[in-house]
Structure formats: structure tokens, C-alpha cells
Scaffold this active site. Structure first.
Site, PDB file in Angstrom:
ATOM      1  N   TRP A  93      16.035 -28.090  -5.934  1.00  0.00           N
ATOM      2  CA  TRP A  93      17.345 -28.456  -5.369  1.00  0.00           C
ATOM      3  C   TRP A  93      18.184 -29.231  -6.373  1.00  0.00           C
ATOM      4  CZ3 TRP A  93      18.278 -25.233  -1.858  1.00  0.00           C
ATOM      5  CH2 TRP A  93      17.261 -24.783  -1.017  1.00  0.00           C
TER       6      TRP A  93
ATOM      7  N   ASP B  80      21.227 -36.858  -3.310  1.00  0.00           N
ATOM      8  CA  ASP B  80      20.877 -35.879  -2.282  1.00  0.00           C
ATOM      9  C   ASP B  80      19.661 -36.429  -1.549  1.00  0.00           C
ATOM     10  OD1 ASP B  80      19.916 -33.782  -0.787  1.00  0.00           O
ATOM     11  OD2 ASP B  80      19.784 -32.349  -2.432  1.00  0.00           O
TER      12      ASP B  80
ATOM     13  N   LYS C  44      16.355 -31.848   8.397  1.00  0.00           N
ATOM     14  CA  LYS C  44      15.026 -32.365   8.071  1.00  0.00           C
ATOM     15  C   LYS C  44      14.726 -33.648   8.844  1.00  0.00           C
ATOM     16  CE  LYS C  44      15.583 -29.859   3.990  1.00  0.00           C
ATOM     17  NZ  LYS C  44      14.915 -28.631   4.371  1.00  0.00           N
TER      18      LYS C  44
HETATM   19  C1  PLP Z   1      16.449 -31.891  -1.144  1.00  0.00           C
HETATM   20  C2  PLP Z   1      17.230 -30.708  -0.645  1.00  0.00           C
HETATM   21  N1  PLP Z   1      18.501 -30.558  -1.047  1.00  0.00           N
HETATM   22  C3  PLP Z   1      19.250 -29.521  -0.641  1.00  0.00           C
HETATM   23  C4  PLP Z   1      18.736 -28.552   0.204  1.00  0.00           C
HETATM   24  C5  PLP Z   1      19.606 -27.408   0.625  1.00  0.00           C
HETATM   25  O1  PLP Z   1      20.037 -27.667   1.914  1.00  0.00           O
HETATM   26  P1  PLP Z   1      20.926 -26.633   2.749  1.00  0.00           P
HETATM   27  O2  PLP Z   1      20.036 -25.508   3.135  1.00  0.00           O
HETATM   28  O3  PLP Z   1      21.408 -27.468   3.901  1.00  0.00           O
HETATM   29  O4  PLP Z   1      22.051 -26.186   1.884  1.00  0.00           O
HETATM   30  C6  PLP Z   1      17.422 -28.687   0.666  1.00  0.00           C
HETATM   31  C7  PLP Z   1      16.849 -27.668   1.579  1.00  0.00           C
HETATM   32  O5  PLP Z   1      15.677 -27.575   1.812  1.00  0.00           O
HETATM   33  C8  PLP Z   1      16.658 -29.781   0.221  1.00  0.00           C
HETATM   34  O6  PLP Z   1      15.384 -29.925   0.626  1.00  0.00           O
END
Ligand code: PLP
Length: 356
Positions: free
Chosen positions: A102, A169, A193
């Protein structure tokens, strides 16, 4: 029978949230109308949005400190774009820490906006640890990190002190542990989550960092416009916002982040204790960086996989397989997962040891 749900996200939410959300779909606030059929401008929904935004700041200890909370759509992935759009100057640069899939996705988007300095990366070691001892350029427009790496099971235990905006994030560990949240200038998290169902993203932004770049930002990607519109610039994702509010109320009633952190620590200690004790298993992440939310672990001998898989499934466990980039298993222990569910998994691991 309710399963012991270890899914990495969307994930388990408190049972009362499922029940109250179901009720709101049938008859919201005894209005004779479903939450899904009323105007987002109605008094009842405006109250939901206002309370949701307020409880976020209250739980994070950020009330009255110049922050705004927004519930937007587009997922945490859209924040990979919105953060640089709003914070990186034309011809400026941003600094990123590469700790996982991510983080790498955030870096890829930032590069569309300007120079993106990767201060450190653990990619070569399949992201099994959090890099340390890196230098953050003082002239960057901001520093971006990922507090918890959902796929690899690592978690930042410390955050750098910087004089530039600190962007994080926190998708997979927000509201799970006490931090000095006022160190951060922009926090974002997909709801699915630790906060609610998929469909909304929480953004917590310190207002003073905005309006400092000269880009023309499209309205829907402009944090300042969303703040001005009180998170109602367009039709918000009403159901995910409502279910997130219910989850945050549940957390507040439990005693807030300090109370859930104790429970999360107990769950993590129980599971990692077994991973380290049981000769059949090994952890996938560096011990000092282990995530309290997503525990990644492997069988020492893959030949036992079929037996183990059959055993945990029979025990009512769901969502345990690891992400394909790590393999093995991933036990996601988000706030709503009870300690009892972790005990069930530990019992199965011990039963496997006895069985072979
Ligand atoms: C740490 C992290 N950042 C970003 C995301 C992406 O999130 P989204 O699916 O809401 O775009 C995730 C998804 O699992 C994640 O675990």
C-alpha cells in the site's frame, strides 16, 4: 453459528453494529423510513454526519486543535492521490517510507505530481520489517508513512518527529492504540478495517496545512472544499458513515482507544506467544515490528497445511489464509475480534501439535 472472523478487511464489526445497522435499514430512528431512502440533507442524517465527525476527533484527542474529520468516498486509494494533490507544491517534492504494497501504491500516485523521494524501503526483504534510521529531507512538502502494513503484518511502533507535515495511512490500525495523534497533520483510513463497512474513508486533517500549494485542485479532490461543505459536498456514503458512527460509539462506550488497546495487546500477546512457542509455526515479520492487528505466520512444514486448514475451519474460523505475497496465514485481530476468538485459534494450533 457466528464465525471467528479473521478477515483482513472488510472485517468483523461489533455484533451490536450489525444489529443496529440492520434496524436502521428497516426503520431509521422510528421515522417509518429506511436510512437508505431519506435525504442526506435531512435533519436526522445531518445529525449522524455531525456526530460521526465529532466522535472521531474526540476519540483521537484532537478536539479544538484545528483538525477537521471528513467521511469521503473513493477508498484509502483515492487518498494516495488527494494527499499529493493538496500538499505537494508545483515543482515541489514529497518524502515517502516504503513499507509494503500500500505504501508502494501511494508512492506510485505521488510520482504523478512531482519528485517523490523514497527515504527507505524494505521491499528487498519482502517487506518483513520497518526500515529505521532514514533521513527525511527537510525541504520536502510532507512525509508519508503507513502505520500498519496489512499484508505483511508489520506496524510502525514509532513515528519520526518532523518539521514538515506528517501524513499517515492508518487504514488498518486506526483507533486500535494510543498515539499522540496531534503529531500527524493528515491521517486517512479506509473504514473497512477498524471502523465500519467498506464505502467511506476517514480523513483527519489539520486545516492549517491546506491552501499552501498553487495547484488548481478539482473540487471533489480538494480537502478544503469538503471541510467547507461539512463533509457533504456531494451525496455522502450514508450507510457506511452511519455504521462507522455506531462502531465509534461502541468504542467510546468501551472506554475509548486506551481500553481497546489493552484488549488488542492481550490478543496479540496470546497469538504471538503461541506462534513462538509452537514448534510447528514461525512468524513472518521481524519480531520488533510485529503488527498487533495482522499477525502473519507460516507452518515450518507445508505438509501439515491440509490438516491445519481442516482443523481451523472445523473450529468455526474464517478468513485465515495469508495474502498471496506472503503465503501462510494472516490472523487479522481488529478491534471487534474478541479475545475468545484468538483463544480458539491458539487451541487449534495446540491441537495440531498434539495430532502430529
Ligand atoms: C494500509 C492500507 N492502505 C490502503 C488500502 C487500500 O484501501 P481501499 O481499498 O479503501 O482503497 C488498504 C487496503 O487493504 C490498506 O490495508
Amino acid at each position: 453459528m457466528k464465525k471467528h472472523n479473521y478477515s483482513a478487511g472488510p472485517c468483523i464489526l461489533p455484533q451490536e453494529v450489525f444489529e443496529k445497522s440492520a434496524q436502521a435499514i428497516l426503520n431509521f430512528n422510528d421515522s417509518g423510513l429506511s436510512l437508505l431512502e431519506i435525504s442526506h440533507r435531512s435533519k436526522d442524517f445531518v445529525a449522524v454526519m455531525n456526530e460521526a465527525r465529532a466522535i472521531v476527533l474526540e476519540l483521537l484527542g484532537l478536539e479544538g486543535k484545528g483538525y477537521s474529520a471528513l467521511f469521503l468516498a473513493g477508498g484509502a486509494s483515492l487518498e494516495f492521490v488527494m494527499a499529493p494533490y493538496n500538499l505537494m507544491k508545483e515543482g515541489g517534492k514529497a518524502a515517502y517510507l516504503d513499507t509494503g504494497t500500500w505504501a508502494a501504491a501511494a508512492i506510485k500516485e505521488a510520482k504523478l505530481f512531482g519528485e517523490t523521494v523514497v527515504v527507505a524501503s524494505s521491499k528487498e526483504e519482502n517487506y518483513n520489517h520497518i526500515p529505521k534510521g532514514y533521513t527525511i529531507p527537510a525541504d520536502a512538502d510532507y512525509f508519508h508513512c503507513t502505520s500498519n502494513n496489512t499484508i505483511f503484518g508489520t506496524q510502525m511502533k514509532e513515528f519520526p518527529s518532523v518539521d514538515i507535515p506528517l501524513v499517515c495511512d492508518m487504514s488498518s490500525d486506526i483507533f486500535s492504540r494510543e498515539l499522540d495523534f496531534s503529531k500527524f497533520d493528515l491521517i486517512y483510513a479506509g473504514a473497512q478495517k477498524n471502523m465500519g463497512p467498506a464505502g467511506t474513508t476517514l480523513i483527519v486533517v489539520k486545516e492549517e496545512i491546506l491552501g499552501k500549494n498553487d495547484r488548481i485542485i478539482p473540487s471533489m479532490l480538494d480537502y478544503a472544499k469538503h471541510i467547507k461543505a461539512e463533509s457533504m459536498y456531494n451525496t455522502p456514503p450514508v450507510f457506511p458513515v452511519y455504521a462507522s458512527l455506531l462502531t465509534l460509539q461502541w468504542l467510546k462506550n468501551l472506554g475509548g482507544i486506551a481500553a481497546i488497546e489493552k484488549i488488542n495487546n492481550a490478543k496479540a500477546a496470546l497469538l504471538y506467544g503461541e506462534i513462538d512457542r509452537n514448534p510447528l509455526f514461525k512468524g513472518a515479520a521481524a519480531v520488533e515490528d510485529r503488527s498487533n492487528m495482522n499477525a502473519t505466520f507460516l507452518l515450518n512444514d507445508e505438509a501439515h497445511a491440509a490438516t491445519f486448514d481442516a482443523m481451523w475451519k472445523a473450529a468455526g474460523i474464517s478468513g485465515l489464509p495469508g495474502h498471496r505475497s506472503v503465503g501462510g496465514y494472516r490472523a487479522s485481530m481488529y478491534n471487534a475480534l474478541p479475545l475468545e476468538s484468538v483463544q480458539v485459534l491458539v487451541d487449534v494450533m495446540q491441537a495440531l501439535e498434539k495430532a502430529i
